[in-house]
Write a protein that holds these residues in place. Structure first.
Motif, PDB file in Angstrom:
ATOM      1  N   PHE A   1      13.766  29.478  12.790  1.00 29.18           N
ATOM      2  CA  PHE A   1      13.490  28.121  13.232  1.00 29.18           C
ATOM      3  C   PHE A   1      14.599  27.191  12.768  1.00 29.18           C
ATOM      4  O   PHE A   1      15.269  27.443  11.765  1.00 29.18           O
ATOM      5  CB  PHE A   1      12.166  27.595  12.631  1.00 29.18           C
ATOM      6  CG  PHE A   1      10.927  28.283  13.116  1.00 29.18           C
ATOM      7  CD1 PHE A   1      10.459  29.430  12.474  1.00 29.18           C
ATOM      8  CD2 PHE A   1      10.223  27.791  14.191  1.00 29.18           C
ATOM      9  CE1 PHE A   1       9.301  30.054  12.907  1.00 29.18           C
ATOM     10  CE2 PHE A   1       9.068  28.409  14.637  1.00 29.18           C
ATOM     11  CZ  PHE A   1       8.607  29.544  13.986  1.00 29.18           C
TER      12      PHE A   1
ATOM     13  N   GLN B   1      15.056  23.043  11.734  1.00 31.78           N
ATOM     14  CA  GLN B   1      14.335  21.820  11.422  1.00 31.78           C
ATOM     15  C   GLN B   1      15.335  20.705  11.118  1.00 31.78           C
ATOM     16  O   GLN B   1      16.163  20.830  10.218  1.00 31.78           O
ATOM     17  CB  GLN B   1      13.399  22.004  10.225  1.00 31.78           C
ATOM     18  CG  GLN B   1      12.547  20.780   9.938  1.00 31.78           C
ATOM     19  CD  GLN B   1      11.566  20.981   8.811  1.00 31.78           C
ATOM     20  OE1 GLN B   1      11.812  21.738   7.886  1.00 31.78           O
ATOM     21  NE2 GLN B   1      10.402  20.308   8.882  1.00 31.78           N
TER      22      GLN B   1
ATOM     23  N   GLY C   1      12.988  15.414   8.525  1.00 34.36           N
ATOM     24  CA  GLY C   1      11.747  14.709   8.799  1.00 34.36           C
ATOM     25  C   GLY C   1      11.081  15.094  10.100  1.00 34.36           C
ATOM     26  O   GLY C   1      10.161  14.415  10.553  1.00 34.36           O
ATOM     27  N   LYS C   2      11.518  16.184  10.706  1.00 35.51           N
ATOM     28  CA  LYS C   2      10.983  16.570  12.006  1.00 35.51           C
ATOM     29  C   LYS C   2      10.263  17.917  11.925  1.00 35.51           C
ATOM     30  O   LYS C   2      10.250  18.587  10.890  1.00 35.51           O
ATOM     31  CB  LYS C   2      12.134  16.676  13.024  1.00 35.51           C
ATOM     32  CG  LYS C   2      12.879  15.373  13.247  1.00 35.51           C
ATOM     33  CD  LYS C   2      12.045  14.385  14.009  1.00 35.51           C
ATOM     34  CE  LYS C   2      12.755  13.077  14.276  1.00 35.51           C
ATOM     35  NZ  LYS C   2      13.958  13.235  15.103  1.00 35.51           N
ATOM     36  N   GLY C   3       9.691  18.289  13.060  1.00 28.59           N
ATOM     37  CA  GLY C   3       9.016  19.576  13.138  1.00 28.59           C
ATOM     38  C   GLY C   3      10.006  20.707  13.309  1.00 28.59           C
ATOM     39  O   GLY C   3      11.214  20.521  13.200  1.00 28.59           O
ATOM     40  N   LEU C   4       9.463  21.891  13.575  1.00 28.74           N
ATOM     41  CA  LEU C   4      10.282  23.089  13.698  1.00 28.74           C
ATOM     42  C   LEU C   4      10.485  23.456  15.156  1.00 28.74           C
ATOM     43  O   LEU C   4       9.554  23.375  15.960  1.00 28.74           O
ATOM     44  CB  LEU C   4       9.587  24.257  13.001  1.00 28.74           C
ATOM     45  CG  LEU C   4       9.744  24.387  11.494  1.00 28.74           C
ATOM     46  CD1 LEU C   4       9.135  23.222  10.769  1.00 28.74           C
ATOM     47  CD2 LEU C   4       9.124  25.687  11.012  1.00 28.74           C
TER      48      LEU C   4
ATOM     49  N   SER D   1      11.629  26.676  17.455  1.00 26.13           N
ATOM     50  CA  SER D   1      11.864  28.116  17.415  1.00 26.13           C
ATOM     51  C   SER D   1      13.200  28.448  18.071  1.00 26.13           C
ATOM     52  O   SER D   1      13.503  27.982  19.167  1.00 26.13           O
ATOM     53  CB  SER D   1      10.735  28.839  18.150  1.00 26.13           C
ATOM     54  OG  SER D   1      10.952  30.231  18.140  1.00 26.13           O
TER      55      SER D   1
ATOM     56  N   ARG E   1       2.363   9.141  12.225  1.00 24.61           N
ATOM     57  CA  ARG E   1       3.653   9.728  11.860  1.00 24.61           C
ATOM     58  C   ARG E   1       3.893   9.585  10.353  1.00 24.61           C
ATOM     59  O   ARG E   1       4.445  10.496   9.736  1.00 24.61           O
ATOM     60  CB  ARG E   1       4.757   9.017  12.629  1.00 24.61           C
ATOM     61  CG  ARG E   1       6.127   9.617  12.433  1.00 24.61           C
ATOM     62  CD  ARG E   1       6.279  10.958  13.121  1.00 24.61           C
ATOM     63  NE  ARG E   1       7.594  11.525  12.854  1.00 24.61           N
ATOM     64  CZ  ARG E   1       7.894  12.278  11.810  1.00 24.61           C
ATOM     65  NH1 ARG E   1       6.943  12.587  10.922  1.00 24.61           N
ATOM     66  NH2 ARG E   1       9.120  12.752  11.649  1.00 24.61           N
TER      67      ARG E   1
ATOM     68  N   LEU F   1       4.978  16.758   3.975  1.00 33.24           N
ATOM     69  CA  LEU F   1       5.002  16.696   5.432  1.00 33.24           C
ATOM     70  C   LEU F   1       3.972  17.701   5.926  1.00 33.24           C
ATOM     71  O   LEU F   1       4.043  18.885   5.566  1.00 33.24           O
ATOM     72  CB  LEU F   1       6.387  17.042   5.963  1.00 33.24           C
ATOM     73  CG  LEU F   1       6.563  17.041   7.490  1.00 33.24           C
ATOM     74  CD1 LEU F   1       6.402  15.620   8.057  1.00 33.24           C
ATOM     75  CD2 LEU F   1       7.923  17.600   7.885  1.00 33.24           C
TER      76      LEU F   1
ATOM     77  N   LEU G   1       2.453  19.670   8.975  1.00 38.15           N
ATOM     78  CA  LEU G   1       2.815  20.092  10.324  1.00 38.15           C
ATOM     79  C   LEU G   1       1.678  20.855  10.961  1.00 38.15           C
ATOM     80  O   LEU G   1       1.019  21.670  10.303  1.00 38.15           O
ATOM     81  CB  LEU G   1       4.047  21.000  10.275  1.00 38.15           C
ATOM     82  CG  LEU G   1       5.358  20.361   9.821  1.00 38.15           C
ATOM     83  CD1 LEU G   1       6.388  21.424   9.500  1.00 38.15           C
ATOM     84  CD2 LEU G   1       5.889  19.443  10.913  1.00 38.15           C
TER      85      LEU G   1
ATOM     86  N   LYS H   1       4.145  32.871  20.140  1.00 40.53           N
ATOM     87  CA  LYS H   1       5.067  31.818  19.742  1.00 40.53           C
ATOM     88  C   LYS H   1       4.276  30.578  19.352  1.00 40.53           C
ATOM     89  O   LYS H   1       3.317  30.196  20.025  1.00 40.53           O
ATOM     90  CB  LYS H   1       6.005  31.510  20.902  1.00 40.53           C
ATOM     91  CG  LYS H   1       7.175  30.629  20.533  1.00 40.53           C
ATOM     92  CD  LYS H   1       8.136  30.518  21.698  1.00 40.53           C
ATOM     93  CE  LYS H   1       9.303  29.624  21.351  1.00 40.53           C
ATOM     94  NZ  LYS H   1      10.259  29.481  22.456  1.00 40.53           N
TER      95      LYS H   1
ATOM     96  N   PHE I   1       5.514  23.602  17.254  1.00 34.92           N
ATOM     97  CA  PHE I   1       5.213  22.663  16.176  1.00 34.92           C
ATOM     98  C   PHE I   1       5.318  21.211  16.619  1.00 34.92           C
ATOM     99  O   PHE I   1       6.152  20.853  17.455  1.00 34.92           O
ATOM    100  CB  PHE I   1       6.179  22.882  15.003  1.00 34.92           C
ATOM    101  CG  PHE I   1       5.851  24.076  14.156  1.00 34.92           C
ATOM    102  CD1 PHE I   1       6.250  25.345  14.533  1.00 34.92           C
ATOM    103  CD2 PHE I   1       5.128  23.926  12.978  1.00 34.92           C
ATOM    104  CE1 PHE I   1       5.946  26.456  13.752  1.00 34.92           C
ATOM    105  CE2 PHE I   1       4.819  25.024  12.190  1.00 34.92           C
ATOM    106  CZ  PHE I   1       5.225  26.287  12.585  1.00 34.92           C
ATOM    107  N   GLY I   2       4.481  20.371  16.012  1.00 33.30           N
ATOM    108  CA  GLY I   2       4.594  18.940  16.168  1.00 33.30           C
ATOM    109  C   GLY I   2       5.633  18.387  15.202  1.00 33.30           C
ATOM    110  O   GLY I   2       6.225  19.135  14.417  1.00 33.30           O
ATOM    111  N   SER I   3       5.871  17.078  15.268  1.00 31.77           N
ATOM    112  CA  SER I   3       6.879  16.447  14.404  1.00 31.77           C
ATOM    113  C   SER I   3       6.356  16.166  13.004  1.00 31.77           C
ATOM    114  O   SER I   3       7.132  15.808  12.122  1.00 31.77           O
ATOM    115  CB  SER I   3       7.372  15.146  15.029  1.00 31.77           C
ATOM    116  OG  SER I   3       8.032  15.408  16.239  1.00 31.77           O
TER     117      SER I   3
END
Lengths: 115, 114
Positions: free
Chosen positions: A36, A38, A41-44, A46, B9, B88, B90, B102, B105-107
């Motif tokens: 992944f 990243q 401060g954000k999501g992942l 793939s 957020r 954080l 997630l 699969k 993911f969110g932010s």
């Protein structure tokens, strides 16, 4: 208990150089391994998923290899660009079906590509 | 197709309070997983919900709980907040939560406990 390790924790390279990121895991009984990306401060996101029966996967400038017997995976990023700067994480899914798609993550490698 | 949406957020709470985080999965996805990410412990699995039932649980105290609604949206709750809960959070969704599927993911929700 599965443990996933990524060394080094941080890496800095000049633009254009190839990146080599390492991931090791203690239990070779894995179903698959994923890489992944990243951003801070954000999501992942793939990048690549390798099934346990596969040796490698490729997508564009990215290539990931898997050696299950030695408990290692390597992510290669060719001709690095400043936009590749991010943290890269590897994660494994175990063989126990009841665990579903639960992922065990490594600590990540923070990459900085300098222009 | 909209991605995984997490709200809010950012959150700032004080010790002892409780907090609820929300996650809306990708349309059609029935499995929602939650992960906690901290600088010290990295990413750790909290729990997974499928069809309104908790199917898997990580190694976290009972202060951490969650639920899933009939539309697959999920919430997680942390009661009696501690400084160490700053992280954080997630969430990730997948179609069935099957092994090898699969995850998207969110932010994330950045929680700060003061």
């Amino acid at each position: 208990k599965q443990e996933v390790t990524q060394i080094p924790a941080a890496l800095s390279v000049p633009e254009g150089e190839n990146l080599v990121l390492n991931c090791s895991f203690t239990d070779s009984a894995i179903y698959n391994l994923q890489w992944f990306r990243q951003d801070p401060g954000k999501g992942l996101t793939s990048l690549l998923l390798i099934q346990s029966s596969q040796r490698e996967q490729t997508s564009g400038r990215l290539n990931a290899s898997l050696d299950k017997s030695s408990g290692r995976s390597t992510l290669y990023i060719a001709a690095s660009q400043p936009g590749d700067s991010a943290t890269y994480l590897c994660a494994v899914t175990g063989m126990i079906k009841a665990a579903g798609n639960k992922l065990t993550f490594g600590g990540g490698t923070r990459v900085l590509v300098k222009p | 197709k909209a991605g995984v949406t997490q709200t809010p957020r950012y959150l700032i709470k004080t010790r002892g309070q409780q907090v609820t985080l929300s996650c809306s999965p990708i349309s059609g996805h029935r499995s929602v997983s939650w992960y906690q990410q901290t600088p010290g412990q990295g990413l750790q699995f909290l729990f997974e919900y499928f069809s309104e039932t908790q199917r898997n649980k990580g190694n976290f105290p009972g202060r951490f709980s969650g639920r899933q609604f009939s539309n697959s949206r999920s919430e997680m709750n942390v009661s009696t907040l501690e400084l160490g809960d700053s992280a954080l959070y997630l969430c990730a969704s997948s179609l069935e939560g099957s092994r090898g599927e699969k995850l998207f993911f969110g932010s994330g929700t950045q929680l700060s406990v003061l």
